[in-house]
Design an enzyme around this catalytic site. Structure first.
Site, PDB file in Angstrom:
ATOM      1  N   GLU A 202       0.861  -1.181   0.000  1.00  0.00           N
ATOM      2  CA  GLU A 202       0.000   0.000   0.000  1.00  0.00           C
ATOM      3  C   GLU A 202       0.902   1.237   0.000  1.00  0.00           C
ATOM      4  O   GLU A 202       1.989   1.230   0.562  1.00  0.00           O
ATOM      5  CB  GLU A 202      -0.856  -0.025   1.263  1.00  0.00           C
ATOM      6  CG  GLU A 202      -1.747   1.193   1.492  1.00  0.00           C
ATOM      7  CD  GLU A 202      -2.435   1.136   2.850  1.00  0.00           C
ATOM      8  OE1 GLU A 202      -3.523   1.713   2.970  1.00  0.00           O
ATOM      9  OE2 GLU A 202      -1.883   0.519   3.792  1.00  0.00           O
TER      10      GLU A 202
ATOM     11  N   LYS B 140      -9.713   0.676  -1.887  1.00  0.00           N
ATOM     12  CA  LYS B 140      -9.820   0.145  -0.532  1.00  0.00           C
ATOM     13  C   LYS B 140     -11.196   0.431   0.063  1.00  0.00           C
ATOM     14  O   LYS B 140     -11.655   1.565   0.108  1.00  0.00           O
ATOM     15  CB  LYS B 140      -8.729   0.777   0.328  1.00  0.00           C
ATOM     16  CG  LYS B 140      -8.641   0.280   1.755  1.00  0.00           C
ATOM     17  CD  LYS B 140      -7.481   1.010   2.456  1.00  0.00           C
ATOM     18  CE  LYS B 140      -7.312   0.602   3.881  1.00  0.00           C
ATOM     19  NZ  LYS B 140      -6.223   1.396   4.529  1.00  0.00           N
TER      20      LYS B 140
ATOM     21  N   CYS C 211      -4.464  -3.491   3.407  1.00  0.00           N
ATOM     22  CA  CYS C 211      -4.191  -3.149   4.798  1.00  0.00           C
ATOM     23  C   CYS C 211      -5.366  -3.400   5.749  1.00  0.00           C
ATOM     24  O   CYS C 211      -5.650  -4.538   6.090  1.00  0.00           O
ATOM     25  CB  CYS C 211      -3.710  -1.702   4.877  1.00  0.00           C
ATOM     26  SG  CYS C 211      -2.706  -1.345   6.347  1.00  0.00           S
TER      27      CYS C 211
END
Length: 259
Positions: A40, A106, A142
């Protein structure tokens, strides 16, 4: 299927980070990698304002990554930031090369541990996969790893391996949580979980998540097969998608779901 996980430490300079991508991809491809995974925020780290550097998937940075991937004959997966219509950005995991050029935005934003990602980042909505050499890969980023539903949804779309880029925030117990969550998401989706994190940058100030390292590979039974420490480095791993099939036959948690 050989996958390289490149644990780098991104800087505030997208051009310098692109040089890191170029160097790592060339080295990984020379060692037989078909997919090269970066963390990321590969484009730029979280220590700087994101809106001024955000670019669309057809912008210069992502286009340059696609050229790197095409020249090496691989798929490159790397975290970047793309503009959102509401003035924020999307935290996007770019997957490019071998005929692919797409992004996963995300879904779960890191509003935790004193950091508020949603202040500057808009959430995505779509579950994203891509196919390469007969294997379906899922994409995640993440904080997503704390939400098992996403990984089951990726499995439902045919993924036998999920590629996750992270810039994991440091703090008490965070490394232990990271390892536990990587293993758990592999086990409860009965998929390979390949998680590349930002390297530990050392002593920093503030709450921005800049990474702790410990990029990790877990097999569909939740067993760690490869792992780095906090320093920069590379994992080169051969994964067998058929292992997900045999594990799902032995541990049919996806088939046995009732909710």
């Amino acid at each position: 299927m050989r996958v390289a996980l490149c644990q780098i430490s991104s800087t505030p300079d997208p051009a310098a980070n692109l040089d890191q991508v170029r160097t790592q991809v060339a080295a990984a491809a020379a060692r037989g990698a078909r997919v090269v995974l970066f963390p990321e925020a590969t484009m730029v780290n979280f220590a700087v304002p994101l809106a001024p550097v955000a670019e669309p998937l057809d912008g210069p940075w992502a286009t340059a990554v696609r050229q790197i991937a095409d020249e090496a004959g691989v798929v490159v997966v790397a975290g970047m930031f793309t503009p959102s219509p509401d003035g924020r950005v999307f935290n996007t995991l770019l997957a490019t090369g071998q005929g692919h050029h797409l992004g996963y935005d995300k879904i779960h934003l890191f509003d935790a541990f004193g950091f508020q990602e949603s202040r500057t980042v808009a959430p995505g909505t779509d579950v994203v996969t891509f196919d390469l050499d007969g294997t379906t890969f899922g994409l995640a980023t993440c904080y997503d790893i704390r939400f098992p539903e996403l990984f089951r949804a990726l499995a439902d779309k045919g993924a036998t391996a999920t590629l996750l880029g992270a810039s994991w925030g440091a703090g008490p117990g965070k490394r232990e949580q990271w390892e536990l969550l990587v293993r758990a998401r592999a086990l409860d989706s009965t998929s390979w979980l390949l998680a590349a994190g930002q390297a530990d940058p050392g002593q920093v100030e503030g709450t921005a998540p800049l990474g702790i390292g410990y990029s990790t590979v877990a097999n569909p039974r939740g067993e760690i097969t490869d792992q780095l420490t906090g320093d920069t480095g590379v994992i080169l791993v051969d994964i067998d998608p058929a292992e997900a099939t045999t594990t799902r036959a032995a541990i049919p948690v996806l088939a046995n779901r009732r909710l």
